[in-house]
Design a protein around this motif. Sequence first.
Motif, PDB file in Angstrom:
ATOM      1  N   GLY A  20      56.663  37.482  28.745  1.00 23.15           N
ATOM      2  CA  GLY A  20      56.118  38.817  28.941  1.00 23.15           C
ATOM      3  C   GLY A  20      56.903  39.665  29.922  1.00 23.15           C
ATOM      4  N   LEU A  21      57.961  39.135  30.488  1.00 17.50           N
ATOM      5  CA  LEU A  21      58.711  39.842  31.523  1.00 17.50           C
ATOM      6  C   LEU A  21      59.856  40.638  30.898  1.00 17.50           C
ATOM      7  N   ASP A  22      59.895  41.937  31.209  1.00 18.86           N
ATOM      8  CA  ASP A  22      60.979  42.775  30.702  1.00 18.86           C
ATOM      9  C   ASP A  22      62.303  42.270  31.246  1.00 18.86           C
ATOM     10  N   TRP A  23      63.365  42.304  30.431  1.00 26.20           N
ATOM     11  CA  TRP A  23      64.636  41.724  30.850  1.00 26.20           C
ATOM     12  C   TRP A  23      65.244  42.472  32.036  1.00 26.20           C
ATOM     13  N   ARG A  24      64.979  43.775  32.127  1.00 26.03           N
ATOM     14  CA  ARG A  24      65.521  44.534  33.260  1.00 26.03           C
ATOM     15  C   ARG A  24      64.899  44.066  34.573  1.00 26.03           C
ATOM     16  N   LEU A  25      63.607  43.794  34.548  1.00 22.01           N
ATOM     17  CA  LEU A  25      62.946  43.283  35.738  1.00 22.01           C
ATOM     18  C   LEU A  25      63.456  41.876  36.059  1.00 22.01           C
ATOM     19  N   ALA A  26      63.657  41.060  35.019  1.00 22.21           N
ATOM     20  CA  ALA A  26      64.200  39.718  35.225  1.00 22.21           C
ATOM     21  C   ALA A  26      65.586  39.790  35.849  1.00 22.21           C
ATOM     22  N   PHE A  27      66.408  40.726  35.387  1.00 14.99           N
ATOM     23  CA  PHE A  27      67.752  40.906  35.934  1.00 14.99           C
ATOM     24  C   PHE A  27      67.686  41.293  37.405  1.00 14.99           C
ATOM     25  N   LEU A  28      66.800  42.225  37.729  1.00 17.10           N
ATOM     26  CA  LEU A  28      66.659  42.678  39.107  1.00 17.10           C
ATOM     27  C   LEU A  28      66.189  41.542  40.013  1.00 17.10           C
ATOM     28  N   LEU A  29      65.177  40.808  39.564  1.00 18.42           N
ATOM     29  CA  LEU A  29      64.659  39.699  40.362  1.00 18.42           C
ATOM     30  C   LEU A  29      65.728  38.631  40.575  1.00 18.42           C
ATOM     31  N   LEU A 253      66.965  36.113  30.397  1.00 16.50           N
ATOM     32  CA  LEU A 253      68.034  37.082  30.173  1.00 16.50           C
ATOM     33  C   LEU A 253      68.910  36.679  28.998  1.00 16.50           C
ATOM     34  N   VAL A 254      69.331  35.407  28.970  1.00 11.27           N
ATOM     35  CA  VAL A 254      70.217  34.962  27.898  1.00 11.27           C
ATOM     36  C   VAL A 254      69.526  35.057  26.552  1.00 11.27           C
ATOM     37  N   GLU A 255      68.234  34.756  26.520  1.00 14.20           N
ATOM     38  CA  GLU A 255      67.483  34.837  25.273  1.00 14.20           C
ATOM     39  C   GLU A 255      67.375  36.275  24.773  1.00 14.20           C
ATOM     40  N   ARG A 256      67.132  37.202  25.699  1.00 12.83           N
ATOM     41  CA  ARG A 256      66.876  38.579  25.297  1.00 12.83           C
ATOM     42  C   ARG A 256      68.135  39.405  25.096  1.00 12.83           C
ATOM     43  N   VAL A 257      69.133  39.262  25.962  1.00  9.92           N
ATOM     44  CA  VAL A 257      70.290  40.160  25.913  1.00  9.92           C
ATOM     45  C   VAL A 257      71.619  39.436  25.771  1.00  9.92           C
ATOM     46  N   ALA A 259      74.441  36.038  26.700  1.00  8.46           N
ATOM     47  CA  ALA A 259      75.118  35.511  27.883  1.00  8.46           C
ATOM     48  C   ALA A 259      76.033  36.542  28.531  1.00  8.46           C
ATOM     49  N   THR A 260      76.672  37.397  27.733  1.00  7.06           N
ATOM     50  CA  THR A 260      77.626  38.352  28.298  1.00  7.06           C
ATOM     51  C   THR A 260      76.952  39.320  29.264  1.00  7.06           C
ATOM     52  N   VAL A 261      75.822  39.887  28.858  1.00 14.73           N
ATOM     53  CA  VAL A 261      75.094  40.797  29.744  1.00 14.73           C
ATOM     54  C   VAL A 261      74.522  40.029  30.925  1.00 14.73           C
ATOM     55  N   ALA A 262      74.027  38.833  30.673  1.00 13.39           N
ATOM     56  CA  ALA A 262      73.422  38.036  31.743  1.00 13.39           C
ATOM     57  C   ALA A 262      74.424  37.730  32.848  1.00 13.39           C
ATOM     58  N   THR A 263      75.692  37.543  32.489  1.00 16.46           N
ATOM     59  CA  THR A 263      76.690  37.189  33.498  1.00 16.46           C
ATOM     60  C   THR A 263      76.929  38.310  34.505  1.00 16.46           C
ATOM     61  N   THR A 264      76.561  39.531  34.162  1.00 15.97           N
ATOM     62  CA  THR A 264      76.816  40.629  35.084  1.00 15.97           C
ATOM     63  C   THR A 264      75.981  40.516  36.359  1.00 15.97           C
ATOM     64  N   VAL A 265      74.983  39.634  36.368  1.00 20.19           N
ATOM     65  CA  VAL A 265      74.241  39.390  37.600  1.00 20.19           C
ATOM     66  C   VAL A 265      75.185  38.868  38.679  1.00 20.19           C
ATOM     67  N   THR A 266      76.269  38.233  38.257  1.00 19.33           N
ATOM     68  CA  THR A 266      77.279  37.723  39.178  1.00 19.33           C
ATOM     69  C   THR A 266      77.842  38.835  40.057  1.00 19.33           C
ATOM     70  N   TYR A 267      77.951  40.028  39.512  1.00 13.10           N
ATOM     71  CA  TYR A 267      78.576  41.136  40.226  1.00 13.10           C
ATOM     72  C   TYR A 267      77.591  41.880  41.113  1.00 13.10           C
ATOM     73  N   VAL A 268      76.304  41.716  40.864  1.00 14.77           N
ATOM     74  CA  VAL A 268      75.286  42.384  41.671  1.00 14.77           C
ATOM     75  C   VAL A 268      74.897  41.534  42.880  1.00 14.77           C
ATOM     76  N   ALA A 269      74.865  40.201  42.697  1.00 12.38           N
ATOM     77  CA  ALA A 269      74.415  39.303  43.770  1.00 12.38           C
ATOM     78  C   ALA A 269      75.202  39.471  45.075  1.00 12.38           C
ATOM     79  N   PRO A 270      76.550  39.595  45.039  1.00 11.57           N
ATOM     80  CA  PRO A 270      77.266  39.786  46.310  1.00 11.57           C
ATOM     81  C   PRO A 270      76.869  41.077  47.022  1.00 11.57           C
ATOM     82  N   VAL A 271      76.560  42.112  46.253  1.00 12.12           N
ATOM     83  CA  VAL A 271      76.123  43.376  46.859  1.00 12.12           C
ATOM     84  C   VAL A 271      74.801  43.170  47.586  1.00 12.12           C
TER      85      VAL A 271
END
Length: 333
Positions: A20-29, A253-257, A259-271
């Motif tokens: 039930g969790l929107d992928w954008r919220l999952a990405f942010l969390l 994330l991988v299920e919804r969007v 692996a390629t989109v999911a990997t971009t979390v790598t670039y947000v985490a250091p920020v």
Amino acid sequence: MPVSEPLSNTRTRSAPLSRGLDWRLAFLLLSLIWGSSFLLIKIGTEALAPAQISLGRMATGALPMVAVLLLTRGRLPRGVRTWAHLSVAAFFLNVVPFTLFGYAEQSIPSALAGIANATTPLFTLAVSLVVLSDERPTGRRLAGLGVGFIGVLLVFGVWSGPAGAGGAGMFMALGAALCYGIGTPYLRRFLTGRGHGSLELTAGQLISGTVQLAVLTPLITDAPESLPWRVVLAVSALGALGTGLAYVLMYRLVERVGATVATTVTYVAPVVAIAAGVLILDESLAWHHPVGAAVIIVGAALCQSSAARPRGGTPPASAASAAPDAPAQSSRS
């Protein structure tokens, strides 16, 4: 905490837990959880030795994974060979890097540890090109390695000479990222496509790592003189959220969007790691630290640009590594 290659084609069983969790919220969390892991490690060093932090993290991370496994009616892997490979994976993806990050943050800010963790995709690609026959060195990937290396030099501020204790801490943090770079190809070579889902392998990896640290930690550390609740909560959150919940979110994330989109979390985490260190722990950074971080992220993006394409329902490799970590393929602290 990068996710570079899928571990298997087994459709994740944990997805219904977060359906039930929107992928954008999952990405942010997920970005917030993995980015704040370095802050939690820093708090842990106030009262615990690095190996103790690792043990606490592994134990509190293993518990929710086993619970999820039972709820989804999964079962742990079987066979001596599989458990032997899981033990090696846990050593490179959990035991050593988690402990190295603990040692690193005794002498460097948590923000710098988060920046160092962003080099994981660079190390993963470099090792993969050597040990995996289906990895091909393309011009874009080699350029990414070069750009990433320049970013590391910027972070170190090589023009100012040796950095003393801080330099030693940065080398330890980079050593942790190197361990992730070794462990992820190892997972792919020896545990991919062997009939086990990522959930089962992740639970087994965390159990194996917990056992290793439970044996090692009493031999190299003394019991802490005091254990403030602040430290207990930080280490518990590091395991339960940074490994447990983060794993479920990554699968979402991988299920919804893909692996390629999911990997971009790598670039947000250091920020997030930089912001958390500066705003919450009042850490200070030189101008070349965030600049170097940006260059490293660009290099990592180039390295991953031709990596796994989205494949519906394909889970990432073991989520137990991530930075500090992150899933096994993620730059997770």
